[in-house]
Structures are given as C-alpha cells and as structure tokens.
Design a protein around this motif. Sequence first.
Motif, PDB file in Angstrom:
ATOM      1  N   LEU A 169       3.679  25.721  -7.585  1.00 46.90           N
ATOM      2  CA  LEU A 169       4.545  24.939  -6.700  1.00 46.90           C
ATOM      3  C   LEU A 169       5.391  23.951  -7.504  1.00 46.90           C
ATOM      4  O   LEU A 169       6.587  23.770  -7.243  1.00 46.90           O
ATOM      5  CB  LEU A 169       3.702  24.173  -5.668  1.00 46.90           C
ATOM      6  N   ALA A 170       4.775  23.333  -8.534  1.00 46.87           N
ATOM      7  CA  ALA A 170       5.470  22.272  -9.272  1.00 46.87           C
ATOM      8  C   ALA A 170       6.649  22.818 -10.084  1.00 46.87           C
ATOM      9  O   ALA A 170       7.700  22.172 -10.163  1.00 46.87           O
ATOM     10  CB  ALA A 170       4.483  21.556 -10.196  1.00 46.87           C
ATOM     11  N   ILE A 171       6.496  24.028 -10.679  1.00 50.77           N
ATOM     12  CA  ILE A 171       7.560  24.561 -11.535  1.00 50.77           C
ATOM     13  C   ILE A 171       8.850  24.820 -10.745  1.00 50.77           C
ATOM     14  O   ILE A 171       9.902  24.288 -11.101  1.00 50.77           O
ATOM     15  CB  ILE A 171       7.081  25.815 -12.313  1.00 50.77           C
ATOM     16  N   SER A 214       0.649  24.458 -10.329  1.00 45.48           N
ATOM     17  CA  SER A 214       1.732  24.797 -11.257  1.00 45.48           C
ATOM     18  C   SER A 214       2.767  25.687 -10.569  1.00 45.48           C
ATOM     19  O   SER A 214       3.973  25.505 -10.748  1.00 45.48           O
ATOM     20  CB  SER A 214       1.181  25.540 -12.479  1.00 45.48           C
ATOM     21  N   ALA A 235      10.480  21.529  -9.736  1.00 45.86           N
ATOM     22  CA  ALA A 235      11.155  20.838 -10.840  1.00 45.86           C
ATOM     23  C   ALA A 235      12.473  21.526 -11.170  1.00 45.86           C
ATOM     24  O   ALA A 235      13.484  20.866 -11.437  1.00 45.86           O
ATOM     25  CB  ALA A 235      10.249  20.793 -12.065  1.00 45.86           C
ATOM     26  N   PHE A 242      15.458  21.509 -14.450  1.00 48.73           N
ATOM     27  CA  PHE A 242      14.565  21.535 -15.608  1.00 48.73           C
ATOM     28  C   PHE A 242      15.241  21.110 -16.901  1.00 48.73           C
ATOM     29  O   PHE A 242      15.055  21.714 -17.961  1.00 48.73           O
ATOM     30  CB  PHE A 242      13.887  22.902 -15.787  1.00 48.73           C
ATOM     31  N   THR A 243      16.059  20.100 -16.825  1.00 45.79           N
ATOM     32  CA  THR A 243      16.589  19.524 -18.053  1.00 45.79           C
ATOM     33  C   THR A 243      15.493  18.634 -18.629  1.00 45.79           C
ATOM     34  O   THR A 243      15.038  17.706 -17.983  1.00 45.79           O
ATOM     35  CB  THR A 243      17.835  18.670 -17.769  1.00 45.79           C
ATOM     36  N   ILE A 244      15.046  18.990 -19.828  1.00 42.70           N
ATOM     37  CA  ILE A 244      13.967  18.224 -20.447  1.00 42.70           C
ATOM     38  C   ILE A 244      14.525  16.886 -20.941  1.00 42.70           C
ATOM     39  O   ILE A 244      15.504  16.865 -21.695  1.00 42.70           O
ATOM     40  CB  ILE A 244      13.366  18.989 -21.650  1.00 42.70           C
ATOM     41  N   ILE A 270      15.027  20.806  -8.210  1.00 38.82           N
ATOM     42  CA  ILE A 270      15.479  19.424  -8.075  1.00 38.82           C
ATOM     43  C   ILE A 270      16.097  18.893  -9.375  1.00 38.82           C
ATOM     44  O   ILE A 270      17.106  18.203  -9.357  1.00 38.82           O
ATOM     45  CB  ILE A 270      14.314  18.522  -7.600  1.00 38.82           C
ATOM     46  N   ASN A 271      15.498  19.255 -10.507  1.00 40.45           N
ATOM     47  CA  ASN A 271      15.933  18.677 -11.785  1.00 40.45           C
ATOM     48  C   ASN A 271      16.783  19.622 -12.614  1.00 40.45           C
ATOM     49  O   ASN A 271      17.383  19.215 -13.595  1.00 40.45           O
ATOM     50  CB  ASN A 271      14.693  18.333 -12.630  1.00 40.45           C
TER      51      ASN A 271
END
Lengths: 145, 147
Positions: A44-46, A42, A49, A55-57, A52-53
């Motif tokens: 590393l993944a958070i 988690s 995300a 974090f737009t859901i 790169i993203n």
Amino acid sequence: MIYSLIALISGGTVAVSILLNARLGALKGLYKGVFVNYMMGSLLAIPLAVIINGFTIPDIAFNWALIISLSGGMIGYVVVLLNSHLTPKIGILYVTILLFIGQIGTGIIIDGIRDGHFSAGKIFGSILIITGLAYLLRLERIKSK
Amino acid sequence: MKNEFVKDSGLSLSSGILIALMVTANGLAASIFGNWISLVVINLTGLLTAGIVLTIKRSMSNITKGIPFIYLLGGAIGVITVLFNNICVNNIGVTMTMGLALVGQIITSSIAEHFGVLGMVKKKVTLQKIPAYLLMVAGAVIMIVWI
C-alpha cells in the motif's frame, strides 16, 4: 486540536489492525503473520508514495539521524514478537498497562528533552489515563475470574 | 515463579519503552524522507527484518496461501496508523500522540467487543465501566487543554 483528533483516530486504527493481525497470526503462525503484515503495508505504501510524491528521493545526508530513522520498522518487529511472547505468560491486562506505562514514561522524557521542559498537563493527563485503564482492566479481571 | 513474573513485567515495560522509541524514530523518518516515502522506508525495513527471520527459520513457503482477504487488511490499516502517528509526533509530541491514541484504541476495542465484531467474545460496556472511560477521556482532555 486537529492533531489531537488524528491521534485519537490512529488509536482506533491500532485496535482494528491488532484484531485482524491476531486472526492472521492464529491462521499462519506469528512469524509469517508479521511478514504478511509488513508485506501488505509495503504494497500500500509504495503506490501511495509514487502517486503522491512521484517517488522523488529527497536529498539525504548520511548521519546518525538517518540510522535512527531506519530503526523504526525493526523495532516494531521486535515489539510484536515480544508482546506475543509475554501476553500468554502474564495476561493481556498486565501487558497492556505495563506497555502503556513504559511508553508514556519514555514519551515524557523524550518530549522533555526536545522541548526543554516537562509539561504538567501531559504528566497529569497520563496519570488519569493510566488510572482509568487500570480500573477498566481490574473490572474485566474480576469478571473473568 | 515469582521471579519469572517480575522478569516478564520488566520485559513488558521495556516493550513499552521500545514503542516510544519506535514512534520517535518513525517521526524522525517522516521529517527526513517526508510523510509518504517514510511509510515505504518503515514498512520495507520491517519486511526485510521479518523476511530475514523467516529465511533463517526456513519457513519462506506458503506465506500468503489460504488467507481470507479481510485478514490482509491489518497491514494496510497499519500504514494509516504510522502515517497518523508521524504527523502527530512532529506536531504534538510523543506523550500526547501515544496518550490520545491509547484512549482511541480502548474506546474502539470496547465498541468492537460490545458488539462482538468478527467473532470476538462479546464484552458489554456496562454502567460499572463508565467511570473508567470518563477518567481516560478526562486525561485526554487535560493533555489537550493544559499545555
């Protein structure tokens, strides 16, 4: 072709993380070891995300597919516990080969349902891989006796 | 004793079935949430499950105390595994992803054991073992070529 290479490399990462997690489990105990594994995942993944993203859901509809998609992490947890319970009882060699037969058998059925047909290449290739694996495990078993 | 062995073998097979279902579920998560957010979802659901079990067992203390840094990397490397699996499952299917991953795993662990990495018991890659590796590689090639 590129995906085949990525799949091969993913197997390499599995070998390395199994090795490190086995050490972690021996040090902290199985339950804490698995917790730390997911905690590091988690951590590393958070940031990945977010970077790169942003974090737009994405727009997500509440349906069965969503519930199934949320089950992967939990299933992974059960698998780790199950395997570490079984390995000392029947030996890593048997566990490895039975795990693989279970995986591939199910994989062939899932792919068959998704694609609408069964691929002879995948089935034949799987049989060769299982034969090679069984042969390798047999050699190691003879040697360890 | 024999019944016990049959039961444990059945459990091992079931565990393999669960892995295939997990890989499929994670691939579905990637197609719903996207590759990167799905990694967060998968790790957090795993963390939540592990946390609930630890809380029930009342052992939520000293969790990270005294762990050498390198042992922490297992979980981080696991993120790469899941990312790669998700990318592959949605393109080449469950069977090929797991078949090729197994070949990659066996080759990597054989190399690690050959050199005795991280204090592992050394197991040399002998000439006797070569046909086994060749069979597995042939299986992988057939999967890739014969669609």
